[in-house]
Write an enzyme that holds these catalytic residues in place. Structure first.
Site, PDB file in Angstrom:
ATOM      1  N   GLY A 159       5.143   5.090  -3.044  1.00 17.67           N
ATOM      2  CA  GLY A 159       3.884   5.241  -3.562  1.00 17.67           C
ATOM      3  C   GLY A 159       3.551   6.416  -4.088  1.00 17.67           C
ATOM      4  O   GLY A 159       3.857   7.532  -3.406  1.00 17.67           O
ATOM      5  N   ASN A 187       1.222  -0.083   5.366  1.00 18.83           N
ATOM      6  CA  ASN A 187       2.081  -0.825   4.535  1.00 18.83           C
ATOM      7  C   ASN A 187       1.991  -2.431   4.507  1.00 18.83           C
ATOM      8  O   ASN A 187       2.373  -3.003   5.706  1.00 18.83           O
ATOM      9  CB  ASN A 187       3.364  -0.258   4.615  1.00 18.83           C
ATOM     10  CG  ASN A 187       4.619  -0.956   3.714  1.00 18.83           C
ATOM     11  OD1 ASN A 187       5.758  -0.860   3.941  1.00 18.83           O
ATOM     12  ND2 ASN A 187       3.916  -1.292   2.667  1.00 18.83           N
ATOM     13  N   GLY A 188       1.457  -2.892   3.636  1.00 20.58           N
ATOM     14  CA  GLY A 188       1.313  -4.499   3.489  1.00 20.58           C
ATOM     15  C   GLY A 188       0.237  -4.870   2.694  1.00 20.58           C
ATOM     16  O   GLY A 188      -0.416  -4.267   2.004  1.00 20.58           O
ATOM     17  N   TYR A 231      15.531  -4.000  -4.327  1.00 24.18           N
ATOM     18  CA  TYR A 231      14.983  -2.867  -5.197  1.00 24.18           C
ATOM     19  C   TYR A 231      14.079  -1.653  -4.345  1.00 24.18           C
ATOM     20  O   TYR A 231      14.181  -0.631  -4.759  1.00 24.18           O
ATOM     21  CB  TYR A 231      14.301  -3.518  -6.388  1.00 24.18           C
ATOM     22  CG  TYR A 231      13.556  -2.521  -7.221  1.00 24.18           C
ATOM     23  CD1 TYR A 231      14.269  -1.316  -7.930  1.00 24.18           C
ATOM     24  CD2 TYR A 231      11.750  -2.156  -7.053  1.00 24.18           C
ATOM     25  CE1 TYR A 231      13.474  -0.417  -8.717  1.00 24.18           C
ATOM     26  CE2 TYR A 231      11.250  -1.293  -7.932  1.00 24.18           C
ATOM     27  CZ  TYR A 231      12.022  -0.438  -8.536  1.00 24.18           C
ATOM     28  OH  TYR A 231      11.447   0.818  -9.474  1.00 24.18           O
ATOM     29  N   CYS A 235       3.394   0.855  -0.098  1.00 28.52           N
ATOM     30  CA  CYS A 235       2.886   2.061   0.523  1.00 28.52           C
ATOM     31  C   CYS A 235       4.234   2.556   1.571  1.00 28.52           C
ATOM     32  O   CYS A 235       5.155   1.575   1.700  1.00 28.52           O
ATOM     33  CB  CYS A 235       1.827   2.029   1.248  1.00 28.52           C
ATOM     34  SG  CYS A 235       0.331   1.190   0.273  1.00 28.52           S
TER      35      CYS A 235
END
Ligand code: SF4
Length: 490
Positions: free
Chosen positions: A35, A109-110, A249, A9
């Site tokens: 996302g 995020n996580g 990446y 995210c």
């Protein structure tokens, strides 16, 4: 279509700007790669927080009319690819709640690894959940906190969760950023004139013309208010476990992540890869876009020229109509097309950042051969990916990871390449500041810095043993025993 780990995210927040929601829209636009399933913005005019969320890309979720309904000088935004919880609008963020501490908007995020346990106990206490995300647990913990004031209630809520989080949150008059004590996911602080910005990657700061100041440190909570930016460090220090895959990446190469240029680290991965596994060849060809930086480094270090022997179609939508009559390599050719003049008769080194299942790599090797390449050597700028992620990244089951179940020679045969080599773990972690001790490398090692609930073990499809490792005394390291090799190459 591409065979990759999926980004998690992206979060963005801004305090003190008259165009807060418009700038948040732009920030999310820069973070779209993190996302693509849903997007949302919450904005505060100092009295009331309003929110708008929709499924789809940022530019599909918002227009000028929607943004006009989000007035105020503060906003937080979120782009989501589901990592915990299914893909539906109820799971989109920011989550907005009203509680005894006032309104709170949360973008995460996580992945909180003890969310299931916390959720069960909250449900037993009468909590009602509307979504299936781990983030909603935080909101309930906040609402139930007996602490006096929103800031302390947030800290108390965060102190109960384990795992990976980079949050931006907003009360009606404060913007709060928080990063877990291990620092799994990135979170950067920027300044735009008098406004404070907190976001996942610095590419979002660049787009709105903000200046990168520093990262939110692992275990730090920062609060932007009318009094400036305040830093709190309420949690016990823990072993750093920044996600190395951000450098491999996930992050955009024009971002700084964990204080380091992603472009520079990826290029260095390529240089080291060439040093570790050079091969006689005529041309280096990146698999675009993910292999480009490493291919540049590989070319620099090897002295072999790099050419764009595969061209990516940037305008592929999420769906397309396939012809009824089959076209050779159609699935991958929609996205990538080989350049025969570069490949024909050549010994080609194909460079990519990672192989997950191997399915796309196999098709690309076949396509490059059919364009006339004499030899195809596959070079991967990270170690073999052998274990799933539990810290906010969507990964396949372990049994689907080709490197978890096959030897290097079996992978070479499956890809039909002349040779396959990966960057070593030492090569990878030696290329980033702080080295191995600062990073999570669990998807390459199967050694996990934060324990996860036993029922997650089923996901690994192997029995686990718990090692009381020295890294983190509160959360014992989990490691996967010796891999059982499956000799069959499909
Ligand atoms: S397991 Fe891999 S993808 Fe997940 S946080 Fe660790 S390094 Fe990143």
């Amino acid at each position: 279509m591409l065979d990759k780990f999926r980004d998690e995210c992206g979060v963005f927040g801004i305090f003190g700007h008259p165009e807060a929601s418009n700038l948040t829209y732009l920030g999310l636009y820069a973070l779209q790669h993190r996302g693509q399933e849903s997007a949302g913005i919450a904005a505060s005019d100092g009295e009331l927080i309003r929110v708008s969320k929709a499924m789809g890309y940022v530019n599909e979720a918002f227009d000028t009319g929607t943004l006009a309904k989000l007035p105020g000088r503060m906003a937080v935004g979120h782009v989501r690819y589901s990592t915990a919880g299914e893909s539906r609008l109820a799971n989109a963020q920011p989550i907005l709640v009203d509680s005894v501490h006032g309104q709170l908007a949360v973008a995460h995020n996580g992945n909180i690894v003890n969310a299931g346990e916390l959720r069960d106990s909250l449900v037993r206490l009468g909590a009602i959940f509307q979504a299936t995300t781990d983030t909603e647990v935080i909101v309930h913990l906040f609402a139930r906190s007996r602490e006096d004031g929103a800031e302390t209630a947030i800290v108390e809520a965060l102190s109960q969760v384990r795992g990976a989080y980079s949050f931006v949150m907003m009360t009606k008059d404060r913007l709060i950023g928080a990063r877990d004590p291990h620092g799994f996911r990135p979170l950067a602080i920027g300044k735009l004139e008098d406004a404070w910005v907190i976001c996942s990657e610095t590419c979002a700061l660049d787009l709105i013309g903000a200046t990168y100041i520093r990262d939110v440190e692992p275990g730090e909570v920062v609060v932007a208010s009318a009094h400036g930016l305040k830093s709190i460090k309420p949690f016990a220090p823990a072993r750093r476990a920044q996600c190395i895959f951000e450098h491999v990446y996930f992050a955009r190469p024009d971002s700084y992540v964990f204080g380091e240029s992603v472009n520079e680290s990826r290029t260095e991965f390529g240089r080291r890869l060439a040093g570790e596994s050079g091969v006689e060849a005529d041309v280096i060809v990146p698999i675009p876009d993910s292999g480009v930086c490493a291919a540049i480094g590989y070319s620099e270090a090897s002295g072999i020229p790099m050419r764009m022997g595969l061209i990516r179609n940037h305008y592929v939508g999420r769906t397309f109509i396939e012809p009824q009559q089959s076209i050779r390599h159609f699935g991958v050719r929609v996205k990538l097309n080989p350049v025969r003049s570069i490949l024909e008769g050549k010994r080609v080194v194909l460079v990519d950042d990672s192989i997950v299942r191997g399915t796309t790599s196999r098709k690309i090797v076949r396509m490059v051969r059919s364009a006339g390449a004499r030899e195809v050597h596959m070079r991967i700028s990270c170690p073999p990916t052998i274990s799933p992620c539990f810290y906010g990244v969507d990964t396949p089951r372990r049994s689907e990871l080709i490197a978890a179940t096959h030897t290097l020679e079996e992978i070479r045969k499956y890809l039909n390449a002349d040779s396959v080599r990966y960057l070593s773990l030492e090569g990878l972690t030696g290329a980033v500041p702080g080295g191995r001790q600062s990073y999570c490398t669990s998807c390459y090692t199967g050694v996990y810095p934060v324990a996860f609930p036993r029922d997650e073990e089923a996901y690994l499809q192997l029995a686990l043993k718990l090692n009381p490792g020295p890294q983190d005394s509160d959360s014992p390291t989990v490691s996967i025993p010796e891999l059982e090799k499956d000799p069959v190459v499909r």
